[in-house]
Motif scaffolding. Structure first.
Motif: not given
Ligand SMILES: *Cc1c(COP(=O)(O)O)cnc(C)c1O
Length: 435
Positions: A59-61, A117-124, A152-156, A212-214, A246-251, A275-277
């Protein structure tokens, strides 16, 4: 019964553990999860000796590979000192050093790091920063809306779900999501449409931010955008006083080639989310990094203007140490070479197959290889072709989790040539035969 068969049966029983509810799983129909016993580099191992190549970095971590010794020893070093301390009123070297390191890798305009502590909370955190930025300026502000891309996907969590694509994943929660204005992403050749939609929304002067996811939208199927189009959208937002996130959680962290996807742009967003990686895949950590102009709206003698937001594990020292070690590796010549190597191998593979009639779209961007299969069904997570692909790759001992009829390879940077070749052979089989 043979000893290995016994062990296999024993482990299968263990993996069916009835106490655990796994994420994104329908336990009534899904196979029992695979019990992993150890991992090293780009491979996962079961106790029976099965080796599975982790082609999507779990999952890209996982950034530099599983059980990386440099990151391991860095965490151990911190463990001998202390494990955690609350992050309001207290600070520590790992957090201080990590913030400095992150800012040194980013364009100069960024000046403050807020840990989560994760991507979703970084976005929040980013969304709340943007809302309060305008509120602190004027409690009666009209700027209360968010602009986001379709797909788009920014978290859960609720905020991050609100700004994500409205689909089956969020259907049960629609009533509890806040209003968002969606525009089409600037796909190459369709930038004008996206720019026009943005201009129309901006005129209303009700938007606080654009998230946005860049360059690549990840979870919704690795959709690549025109950099020029994205530049234009950000510029438009800046002109209209709308903050850009810019949501760089994956990129982020080298996945698409440069350290960050925003390095491909010629304008900078106001806030970025990581987050992630970030920890190399060892421990959960998120970071929301902003420009001074954001922070300055919170910096005041009035207490109520403070950012009253935080997470118990914010700035966890073990996670920060892990991230520091991971960034040291990311910054090394070796890692730059590894990333280039992966990109070249991906390109070599794809040139031979890009015109295959079963492929409707495919590209390589940095360490990302993405292939979309032609499908009669609408591209979606519940596409039945997805399950066939997933099972095919697992039967070949390769971890590739398809996004509908789109597959991608986004491996740890330490992956070896023979492992990449095994992945490519396995993809070739999906093209040569019916699954
Ligand atoms: C995975 C992802 C998130 C959420 O990260 P989590 O650590 O799973 O909460 C947010 N934004 C992007 C772009 C992601 O790929």
């Amino acid at each position: 019964m043979e000893k290995s068969k016994l062990l296999e049966r024993e482990n299968l029983e263990l993996s069916k553990n009835i106490n655990i509810w796994h994420p994104y799983s329908q336990h009534a129909v899904d196979k029992a999860p695979i019990l992993i016993d150890s991992a090293k580099g780009a491979s996962l191992y079961t106790k029976e000796g099965r080796e599975i190549i982790d082609a999507i970095s779990s999952w890209w971590v996982t950034l530099h590979g599983h059980a990386n010794s440099h990151i391991e020893s860095s965490i151990c070093q911190q463990l001998t000192k202390f494990e955690h301390v609350m992050f309001a009123g207290f600070t520590h070297k790992p957090a201080i050093n990590l913030a400095e390191k992150l800012l040194s890798l980013l364009p100069d305009v960024f000046s403050k790091v807020f840990y989560t502590d994760n991507g979703s909370t970084a976005v929040e955190t980013a969304l709340k920063m943007a809302f309060q930025f305008f509120y602190n300026e004027d409690p009666n502000t009209r700027r209360k809306k968010v602009i986001a891309f379709r797909g788009s996907y920014h978290g859960d969590t609720f905020g991050s779900m609100s700004v994500s694509q409205r689909d089956l994943f969020v259907d049960p929660f629609l009533h509890a999501l806040f209003d968002v204005e969606y525009i089409d992403p600037p796909i190459l050749g369709f930038e004008d449409q996206s720019i026009f939609q943005m201009e129309t929304i901006l005129k209303k002067q009700q938007s606080a931010c654009f998230i946005f996811e860049p360059v690549v939208q990840g979870a919704s199927g690795m959709r690549k955008h025109s950099v020029k189009g994205l530049n234009k959208l950000i510029c438009l937002c800046q002109k209209h006083g709308v903050l850009t996130i810019a949501d760089e959680v994956m990129t982020g962290l080298g996945r698409l080639g440069p350290n960050f996807a925003i390095d491909m742009l010629n304008v900078f967003p106001d806030i970025i989310c990581l987050a992630k990686g970030l920890t190399g895949g060892f421990l959960p950590l998120g970071a929301t990094i902003c420009q001074e102009k954001i922070y300055s709206k919170f910096f005041s003698s009035e207490r109520k203007k403070a950012f009253l937001h935080g997470h118990s594990y914010a700035g966890n020292p073990l996670a920060c140490k892990s991230a520091l070690a991971s960034l040291e590796l990311l910054d090394s010549k070796k890692c730059v070479k590894q990333r280039k190597f992966i990109e070249l191998q991906h390109e070599k593979f794809l040139t031979n197959w890009i015109d295959h009639p079963k492929i409707s779209n495919a590209y390589v961007l940095g360490t990302l290889l993405c292939i979309e299969y032609k499908s009669l069904e609408k591209s979606s997570y519940f596409n039945s072709f997805r399950d066939k692909l997933l099972n095919h790759f697992l039967s070949e001992n390769i971890l590739i989790r398809p996004l509908g009829n789109v597959i991608h390879v986004l491996p740890p940077y330490c992956i070896e040539l023979k492992q990449l070749e095994k992945i490519y052979r396995s993809i070739e089989k999906t093209l040569e035969k019916d699954l």
